[in-house]
Write a protein that holds these residues in place. Structure first.
Motif, short mmCIF file in Angstrom:
data_model
loop_
_atom_site.label_atom_id
_atom_site.label_comp_id
_atom_site.label_asym_id
_atom_site.label_seq_id
_atom_site.Cartn_x
_atom_site.Cartn_y
_atom_site.Cartn_z
N LYS A 92 9.88 5.23 8.49
CA LYS A 92 10.25 6.19 7.45
C LYS A 92 9.13 6.35 6.44
N HIS A 93 8.30 5.30 6.31
CA HIS A 93 7.23 5.33 5.33
C HIS A 93 5.94 4.82 5.94
N PHE A 94 4.87 5.16 5.26
CA PHE A 94 3.56 4.64 5.60
C PHE A 94 3.61 3.12 5.44
N HIS A 95 2.88 2.41 6.26
CA HIS A 95 2.90 0.95 6.11
C HIS A 95 1.92 0.52 5.02
N HIS A 96 2.02 -0.72 4.61
CA HIS A 96 1.23 -1.24 3.49
C HIS A 96 0.03 -2.03 4.01
N HIS A 97 -0.94 -2.27 3.12
CA HIS A 97 -2.16 -2.98 3.52
C HIS A 97 -2.51 -4.07 2.51
N LEU A 98 -3.07 -5.15 3.05
CA LEU A 98 -3.68 -6.22 2.26
C LEU A 98 -5.17 -6.15 2.53
N ILE A 99 -5.97 -5.96 1.49
CA ILE A 99 -7.41 -5.81 1.65
C ILE A 99 -8.12 -6.97 0.97
N CYS A 100 -8.92 -7.68 1.74
CA CYS A 100 -9.67 -8.80 1.17
C CYS A 100 -10.92 -8.28 0.48
N THR A 101 -11.09 -8.64 -0.78
CA THR A 101 -12.26 -8.19 -1.55
C THR A 101 -13.50 -9.02 -1.22
N ASN A 102 -13.32 -10.12 -0.48
CA ASN A 102 -14.48 -10.92 -0.06
C ASN A 102 -15.06 -10.40 1.24
N CYS A 103 -14.24 -10.40 2.30
CA CYS A 103 -14.76 -10.08 3.64
C CYS A 103 -14.43 -8.66 4.09
N GLY A 104 -13.55 -7.97 3.36
CA GLY A 104 -13.20 -6.59 3.71
C GLY A 104 -12.14 -6.47 4.78
N SER A 105 -11.56 -7.58 5.22
CA SER A 105 -10.53 -7.49 6.26
C SER A 105 -9.31 -6.73 5.73
N VAL A 106 -8.62 -6.08 6.65
CA VAL A 106 -7.43 -5.31 6.31
C VAL A 106 -6.29 -5.80 7.19
N GLU A 107 -5.21 -6.20 6.54
CA GLU A 107 -4.02 -6.63 7.27
C GLU A 107 -2.90 -5.65 6.96
N GLU A 108 -2.12 -5.32 7.96
CA GLU A 108 -1.02 -4.38 7.79
C GLU A 108 0.29 -5.12 7.56
N ILE A 109 1.12 -4.53 6.71
CA ILE A 109 2.48 -5.02 6.47
C ILE A 109 3.42 -3.91 6.93
N GLU A 110 4.21 -4.20 7.93
CA GLU A 110 5.10 -3.19 8.49
C GLU A 110 6.41 -3.06 7.70
N GLU A 111 6.85 -4.12 7.05
CA GLU A 111 8.11 -4.08 6.33
C GLU A 111 8.02 -3.13 5.15
N ASP A 112 9.10 -2.42 4.90
CA ASP A 112 9.17 -1.56 3.73
C ASP A 112 9.57 -2.43 2.54
N LEU A 113 8.65 -2.63 1.63
CA LEU A 113 8.86 -3.54 0.51
C LEU A 113 9.42 -2.86 -0.74
N LEU A 114 9.58 -1.54 -0.68
CA LEU A 114 9.86 -0.82 -1.92
C LEU A 114 11.19 -0.08 -2.03
N PRO A 115 12.21 -0.38 -1.25
CA PRO A 115 13.44 0.41 -1.39
C PRO A 115 14.06 0.32 -2.79
N GLU A 116 14.01 -0.85 -3.41
CA GLU A 116 14.59 -0.99 -4.76
C GLU A 116 13.76 -0.22 -5.78
N VAL A 117 12.44 -0.25 -5.63
CA VAL A 117 11.56 0.49 -6.54
C VAL A 117 11.84 1.99 -6.41
N GLU A 118 12.03 2.46 -5.18
CA GLU A 118 12.34 3.88 -4.96
C GLU A 118 13.64 4.27 -5.66
#
Length: 152
Positions: A92-118
């Motif tokens: 239903k939504h775009f997935h989220h990302h964790l970006i490391c400011t050291n090495c630049g790696s990008v990890e994806e988070i598939e869970e929708d973390l924001l239904p309450e915020v919405e």
């Protein structure tokens, strides 16, 4: 992969476009490198290996069309480079990302973390959320382990 290509073909058809050979090879490259967050230039170089006569402009147009059709999303991780990320089927939504400011790696988070915020945004701001993107910048697990947690 073939089922996803067929669904993308249907999305193009519904918007009165065809899945040309150039578009198909671009889609295949995106599917084969789904977790890589490729830039347009990265996509072009990989497509060119498979379809040598394709031009950069064709790849750009294909990426923009797929973005307009919500087949993929254009993302920027703060490095000034637009990258392309296929939307997960049924999401239903775009997935989220964790970006490391050291090495630049990008990890994806598939869970929708924001239904309450919405819900809060809808209620308090009378705003209908149709999509959202959430990106966290920080230090990944690997860098923390290498540095003994000193950068966290």
């Amino acid at each position: 992969m073939e089922k996803r290509i067929e669904r993308i073909k249907e999305a193009l058809h519904d918007a009165r476009y065809k899945l040309t050979p150039q578009r198909e090879v671009t889609v295949r490259v995106l599917l084969e490198n789904e977790s890589s967050h490729l830039s347009a230039e990265d996509v072009f170089m990989k497509v060119k290996d498979k379809y040598p006569e394709i031009g950069l402009a064709t790849v750009y147009r294909t990426l923009e069309l797929l973005n307009e059709l919500n087949v993929l999303d254009k993302v920027n991780f703060g490095d000034g480079v637009a990258r392309y990320d296929l939307r997960k089927e049924g999401a239903k939504h775009f997935h989220h990302h964790l970006i490391c400011t050291n090495c630049g790696s990008v990890e994806e988070i598939e869970e929708d973390l924001l239904p309450e915020v919405e819900k809060i945004i809808a209620k308090d701001f009378n705003f209908i959320v149709v999509d959202h993107r959430l990106t966290f910048h920080g230090i990944c697990r690997n860098c923390q382990e290498k540095d003994g947690g000193t950068n966290a």
